[in-house]
Enzyme design. Structure first.
Site, mmCIF file in Angstrom:
data_model
loop_
_atom_site.group_PDB
_atom_site.id
_atom_site.type_symbol
_atom_site.label_atom_id
_atom_site.label_comp_id
_atom_site.label_asym_id
_atom_site.label_seq_id
_atom_site.Cartn_x
_atom_site.Cartn_y
_atom_site.Cartn_z
ATOM 1 N N GLY A 154 -10.506 22.697 18.369
ATOM 2 C CA GLY A 154 -9.772 21.442 18.149
ATOM 3 C C GLY A 154 -8.912 21.522 16.901
ATOM 4 O O GLY A 154 -8.694 22.593 16.334
ATOM 5 N N ALA A 155 -8.433 20.360 16.495
ATOM 6 C CA ALA A 155 -7.577 20.283 15.321
ATOM 7 C C ALA A 155 -8.331 20.738 14.078
ATOM 8 O O ALA A 155 -7.756 21.293 13.148
ATOM 9 C CB ALA A 155 -7.086 18.858 15.143
ATOM 10 N N GLU A 156 -9.627 20.545 14.109
ATOM 11 C CA GLU A 156 -10.403 20.720 12.893
ATOM 12 C C GLU A 156 -11.478 21.779 12.998
ATOM 13 O O GLU A 156 -11.805 22.440 12.024
ATOM 14 C CB GLU A 156 -11.111 19.390 12.617
ATOM 15 C CG GLU A 156 -10.787 18.787 11.311
ATOM 16 C CD GLU A 156 -11.991 18.030 10.816
ATOM 17 O OE1 GLU A 156 -12.582 18.506 9.841
ATOM 18 O OE2 GLU A 156 -12.330 17.024 11.427
ATOM 19 N N ALA A 157 -12.037 21.876 14.198
ATOM 20 C CA ALA A 157 -13.251 22.681 14.327
ATOM 21 C C ALA A 157 -13.195 23.582 15.542
ATOM 22 O O ALA A 157 -12.411 23.349 16.465
ATOM 23 C CB ALA A 157 -14.453 21.747 14.442
ATOM 24 N N ASP A 212 -11.854 7.636 14.344
ATOM 25 C CA ASP A 212 -11.002 8.428 15.248
ATOM 26 C C ASP A 212 -11.320 8.061 16.695
ATOM 27 O O ASP A 212 -11.723 8.896 17.499
ATOM 28 C CB ASP A 212 -11.228 9.924 14.990
ATOM 29 C CG ASP A 212 -10.159 10.813 15.644
ATOM 30 O OD1 ASP A 212 -9.118 10.289 16.096
ATOM 31 O OD2 ASP A 212 -10.369 12.039 15.702
HETATM 32 N N1 LIG Z 1 -21.793 17.493 21.709
HETATM 33 C C1 LIG Z 1 -20.802 17.831 22.536
HETATM 34 N N2 LIG Z 1 -21.032 17.938 23.873
HETATM 35 C C2 LIG Z 1 -20.035 18.274 24.717
HETATM 36 N N3 LIG Z 1 -18.772 18.542 24.332
HETATM 37 C C3 LIG Z 1 -18.479 18.471 23.017
HETATM 38 C C4 LIG Z 1 -19.470 18.109 22.050
HETATM 39 N N4 LIG Z 1 -18.900 18.124 20.835
HETATM 40 C C5 LIG Z 1 -17.613 18.459 21.034
HETATM 41 N N5 LIG Z 1 -17.349 18.680 22.334
HETATM 42 C C6 LIG Z 1 -16.052 19.072 22.937
HETATM 43 O O1 LIG Z 1 -15.242 19.699 21.959
HETATM 44 C C7 LIG Z 1 -14.062 18.913 21.694
HETATM 45 C C8 LIG Z 1 -13.761 18.921 20.190
HETATM 46 O O2 LIG Z 1 -14.848 18.383 19.471
HETATM 47 P P1 LIG Z 1 -14.623 17.335 18.290
HETATM 48 O O3 LIG Z 1 -13.773 16.232 18.780
HETATM 49 O O4 LIG Z 1 -15.943 17.000 17.736
HETATM 50 O O5 LIG Z 1 -13.862 18.263 17.244
HETATM 51 P P2 LIG Z 1 -12.387 18.168 16.593
HETATM 52 O O6 LIG Z 1 -12.147 19.416 15.867
HETATM 53 O O7 LIG Z 1 -12.245 16.906 15.902
HETATM 54 O O8 LIG Z 1 -11.454 18.230 17.820
HETATM 55 P P3 LIG Z 1 -10.094 17.430 17.992
HETATM 56 O O9 LIG Z 1 -9.308 17.692 16.788
HETATM 57 O O10 LIG Z 1 -9.566 18.052 19.253
HETATM 58 O O11 LIG Z 1 -10.507 15.980 18.147
HETATM 59 C C9 LIG Z 1 -14.373 17.539 22.236
HETATM 60 O O12 LIG Z 1 -13.215 16.844 22.631
HETATM 61 C C10 LIG Z 1 -15.302 17.861 23.412
HETATM 62 O O13 LIG Z 1 -14.538 18.220 24.537
HETATM 63 MG MG LIG Z 2 -12.089 15.176 18.596
#
Ligand SMILES: Nc1ncnc2c1ncn2[C@@H]1O[C@H](COP(=O)(O)OP(=O)(O)OP(=O)(O)O)[C@@H](O)[C@H]1O
Ligand SMILES: [Mg+2]
Length: 192
Positions: free
Chosen positions: A7-10, A108
């Site tokens: 994702g954007a962050e992780a 968010d």
């Molecule tokens: N506990 C979980 N169970 C199932 N899928 C998950 C889980 N945590 C994260 N994901 C998947 O991984 C994606 C990214 O996770 P998350 O939103 O926590 O991180 P992020 O880095 O903020 O991503 P983004 O910047 O895309 O929002 C989620 O949109 C989901 O599809």
């Molecule tokens: Mg997210």
């Protein structure tokens, strides 16, 4: 261990039934700021996952630096199913009301941060914080409405109405809505 998404962050890894969310270094951020941000967001997310009053992944561990292990929610992103099932937005409203009543601001609220299994699970609490302020709750709702308008354009109006059906149970609902209108005006003004 398999990489699910980045994702954007992780970066999200799946290991059996466990999600490993690792916040990665961002080269556009100054090193010191970057490590402080990753640490604070990781701690924040872990703390909120322990307190959240609605369905969310169970937290299984954290190194309190950049990594959280949590339960894998095997469902569909609400992003992908809302348009054909707009009434899901009422459940979102009921659950956001519970979260707000607990003094938690998600920070968010997008349909990518919600997973539908038997019911809706909330994820992604890296920007969440504790607050009882009407202003913070109104901004949270404003962000959700914007997310509906950008990602669910065709059903956004109906979806927001459904959301409010659920959200009206929130403490201080009227005050929050009065403030919400002010927040929206502010948004319109900024766009000009
Ligand atoms: N506990 C979980 N169970 C199932 N899928 C998950 C889980 N945590 C994260 N994901 C998947 O991984 C994606 C990214 O996770 P998350 O939103 O926590 O991180 P992020 O880095 O903020 O991503 P983004 O910047 O895309 O929002 C989620 O949109 C989901 O599809
Ligand atoms: Mg997210």
């Amino acid at each position: 261990m398999k990489e699910l998404t980045s994702g954007a962050e992780a970066t999200i890894f799946l290991d059996k039934n466990q999600i490993i969310k690792k916040r990665v270094k961002k080269n556009y951020r100054i090193e010191e700021i970057d490590s402080v941000l990753r640490k604070s967001r990781t701690r924040r997310e872990a703390k909120i996952l322990e307190k959240i009053p609605v369905k969310a992944p169970k937290i299984l561990g954290t190194n309190k630096e950049d990594t959280i292990q949590m339960e894998f929610i095997n469902g569909k992103k609400v992003r992908d199913v809302l348009d054909e099932n707009v009434s899901l937005a009422e459940e979102i409203g009921t659950k956001v009301a519970k979260i707000h009543d607990e003094g938690i601001i998600h920070g968010d609220l997008t349909t990518s941060n919600m997973i539908l299994k038997e019911e809706i699970y909330f994820i992604d609490f890296g920007l969440s914080f504790f607050s009882e302020k009407v202003e913070d709750k109104a901004v949270d709702i404003h962000l959700l409405k914007q997310a509906l308008e950008s990602k669910h354009h065709k059903v956004a109006k109906k979806a927001f109405e459904e959301f409010l059906k659920g959200y009206k149970k929130a403490n201080k609902f009227k005050e929050i809505m009065t403030r919400f209108k002010i927040v929206e005006e502010r948004g319109r003004y900024k766009k000009k």
